[in-house]
Write a protein that holds these residues in place. Structure first.
Motif, PDB file in Angstrom:
ATOM      1  N   ALA A 182       0.836  -1.210   0.000  1.00 60.97           N
ATOM      2  CA  ALA A 182       0.000   0.000   0.000  1.00 60.97           C
ATOM      3  C   ALA A 182       0.866   1.254   0.000  1.00 60.97           C
ATOM      4  CB  ALA A 182      -0.926  -0.012   1.209  1.00 60.97           C
ATOM      5  N   ALA A 183       1.964   1.224   0.757  1.00 64.83           N
ATOM      6  CA  ALA A 183       2.867   2.378   0.783  1.00 64.83           C
ATOM      7  C   ALA A 183       3.514   2.598  -0.582  1.00 64.83           C
ATOM      8  CB  ALA A 183       3.938   2.176   1.851  1.00 64.83           C
ATOM      9  N   ALA A 184       3.884   1.499  -1.249  1.00 62.07           N
ATOM     10  CA  ALA A 184       4.481   1.629  -2.583  1.00 62.07           C
ATOM     11  C   ALA A 184       3.464   2.151  -3.589  1.00 62.07           C
ATOM     12  CB  ALA A 184       5.042   0.276  -3.027  1.00 62.07           C
ATOM     13  N   GLU A 185       2.213   1.706  -3.485  1.00 63.87           N
ATOM     14  CA  GLU A 185       1.171   2.200  -4.391  1.00 63.87           C
ATOM     15  C   GLU A 185       0.905   3.686  -4.159  1.00 63.87           C
ATOM     16  OE1 GLU A 185      -2.039  -0.394  -3.529  1.00 63.87           O
ATOM     17  OE2 GLU A 185      -1.461  -1.894  -5.043  1.00 63.87           O
ATOM     18  N   ALA A 186       0.900   4.104  -2.900  1.00 63.91           N
ATOM     19  CA  ALA A 186       0.713   5.530  -2.604  1.00 63.91           C
ATOM     20  C   ALA A 186       1.840   6.363  -3.185  1.00 63.91           C
ATOM     21  CB  ALA A 186       0.617   5.735  -1.093  1.00 63.91           C
ATOM     22  N   GLU A 187       3.054   5.827  -3.143  1.00 61.04           N
ATOM     23  CA  GLU A 187       4.192   6.541  -3.734  1.00 61.04           C
ATOM     24  C   GLU A 187       4.011   6.685  -5.244  1.00 61.04           C
ATOM     25  OE1 GLU A 187       7.937   8.472  -3.873  1.00 61.04           O
ATOM     26  OE2 GLU A 187       6.564   8.009  -2.214  1.00 61.04           O
ATOM     27  N   VAL A 188       3.497   5.657  -5.881  1.00 63.53           N
ATOM     28  CA  VAL A 188       3.243   5.732  -7.330  1.00 63.53           C
ATOM     29  C   VAL A 188       2.211   6.808  -7.640  1.00 63.53           C
ATOM     30  CG1 VAL A 188       2.254   4.490  -9.290  1.00 63.53           C
ATOM     31  CG2 VAL A 188       3.912   3.353  -7.815  1.00 63.53           C
ATOM     32  N   HIS A 189       1.117   6.858  -6.862  1.00 65.06           N
ATOM     33  CA  HIS A 189       0.086   7.873  -7.097  1.00 65.06           C
ATOM     34  C   HIS A 189       0.650   9.280  -6.905  1.00 65.06           C
ATOM     35  CE1 HIS A 189      -2.657   4.711  -7.595  1.00 65.06           C
ATOM     36  NE2 HIS A 189      -2.967   4.494  -6.332  1.00 65.06           N
ATOM     37  N   ALA A 190       1.497   9.449  -5.904  1.00 66.78           N
ATOM     38  CA  ALA A 190       2.097  10.774  -5.676  1.00 66.78           C
ATOM     39  C   ALA A 190       2.987  11.174  -6.846  1.00 66.78           C
ATOM     40  CB  ALA A 190       2.903  10.757  -4.376  1.00 66.78           C
ATOM     41  N   ARG A 191       3.740  10.207  -7.377  1.00 65.65           N
ATOM     42  CA  ARG A 191       4.608  10.515  -8.514  1.00 65.65           C
ATOM     43  C   ARG A 191       3.796  10.796  -9.772  1.00 65.65           C
ATOM     44  NH1 ARG A 191       8.925  12.350  -6.135  1.00 65.65           N
ATOM     45  NH2 ARG A 191       9.807  10.855  -4.647  1.00 65.65           N
ATOM     46  N   GLU A 192       2.665  10.116  -9.931  1.00 67.19           N
ATOM     47  CA  GLU A 192       1.795  10.394 -11.068  1.00 67.19           C
ATOM     48  C   GLU A 192       1.233  11.809 -10.991  1.00 67.19           C
ATOM     49  OE1 GLU A 192       0.085   5.892 -12.070  1.00 67.19           O
ATOM     50  OE2 GLU A 192      -1.032   7.251 -10.755  1.00 67.19           O
ATOM     51  N   ALA A 193       0.846  12.218  -9.791  1.00 71.15           N
ATOM     52  CA  ALA A 193       0.336  13.586  -9.620  1.00 71.15           C
ATOM     53  C   ALA A 193       1.428  14.617  -9.903  1.00 71.15           C
ATOM     54  CB  ALA A 193      -0.210  13.757  -8.203  1.00 71.15           C
TER      55      ALA A 193
END
Length: 329
Positions: A182-193
């Motif tokens: 979940a932490a890795a997925e949140a990091e991906v979403h932040a980088r996408e933004a």
């Protein structure tokens, strides 16, 4: 002599009468059903929210543009670098997410399996050693008590080792914990933004026409520095051209939104038809204290009319016109 004087006065009257008629006709205003007005334009000021040097100007003053046509571009070096960095960071975050989902590598899992097999073999040997040592206890003179305890301790140690390796192997097969994923997925979403923001900033350095219209003016030349939010192009879309007039208090009550109007322009043959788009609720002149009969005649209300785009293209801001209301279709 009196006859000559009378004839002279008659000739003077005949000579003056045409002049009086001409003066009176020249002083007459527009017909009573027409009101004077003027053309007004609501301009669009196209700007970039970021500062930069004007690298290209794609239009000229006085030209026409369509929706989406490029207007101008500012230098984009900084924004391109920020976009590229955001792309690389997103790629790194995606790779990290895939890695944590996979868990241990196959070679690491095979190593754990080999260690487990070795520990299981050692456990079987320790069990056999305990059995052998316990059998020696019945033999006289054999000092086996200590050896039995040592064998049992080794058996327990090997049992714990087997249990540990089984747990490690099970964990390796499960992969990374859910909270780490979940932490890795949140990091991906932040980088996408962050990438979306960088791409938006880059796109803002290039501006296109938000509407079709007339290029009223260009305010900068190529090579000049443009401040953040400073307009570079002024557009005048046809649907932003309107006619404004001021109607007296006695006539405004007979005008409604959507009423058909006609305007006449100097030098243009025929009338241009439009519709009333706005009637001001406030008077432009308010006399003090009370509305006397004389003061009420001085009240005027702003009325605006819009026209179809083809007709509006022939109108120019500041142009005087005559407006006629309550025109039957």
């Amino acid at each position: 002599m009196s006859g000559d004087h009378t004839r002279t006065k008659q000739w003077l009257l005949l000579a003056v009468m045409p002049v009086v008629v001409l003066v009176q006709s020249g002083c007459e205003g527009p017909p009573s059903d027409r009101i004077q007005g003027y053309v007004e334009g609501e301009y669009i000021y196209v700007a970039s929210p970021y500062a930069g040097q004007l690298s290209s100007l794609s239009v000229r003053r006085g030209g026409q543009v369509n929706l989406g046509d490029p207007l101008f571009a500012l230098d984009q070096v900084s924004e391109k670098a920020a976009r590229d960095e955001a792309e690389r960071r997103l790629g790194q975050a995606l790779a990290n997410l895939e890695d944590v989902k996979k868990g241990k590598r196959p070679s690491e899992i095979e190593s754990l399996k080999a260690e487990l097999k070795s520990a299981q073999v050692a456990l079987r040997l320790s069990v056999q050693e305990v059995t052998r040592q316990e059998g020696l206890k019945s033999m006289p003179g054999a000092a086996v008590e200590m050896e039995v305890d040592r064998a049992r301790a080794m058996q327990n140690q090997n049992q714990q080792r087997v249990a540990q390796l089984k747990a490690d192997l099970h964990t390796a097969l499960l992969g990374t914990r859910a909270d780490q994923i979940a932490a890795a997925e949140a990091e991906v979403h932040a980088r996408e933004a962050a990438l979306a923001k960088a791409e938006w900033a880059l796109a803002q350095k290039r501006q296109a026409a938000p509407k079709a219209g007339f290029v009223f003016d260009t305010l900068y030349r190529e090579g000049e520095w443009v401040g953040a939010g400073r307009p570079v192009i002024i557009l005048l879309p046809p649907d932003h051209i309107k006619v404004r007039t001021f109607v007296s208090e006695t006539k405004v009550g007979g005008i409604k939104l959507g009423d058909v109007v006609q305007i006449t322009v100097d030098g243009v043959q025929g009338a241009i038809q439009g519709k009333v788009s706005y009637i001001s609720p406030r008077a432009e002149y308010t006399p003090p204290v009370i509305y006397s009969q004389e003061a009420r005649k001085k009240l005027v209300f702003l009325v605006e009319a819009l026209f179809d785009q083809d007709a509006a293209r022939d109108l120019h801001p500041g142009q005087p016109v005559d407006v006629r209301f309550n025109v039957a279709l």
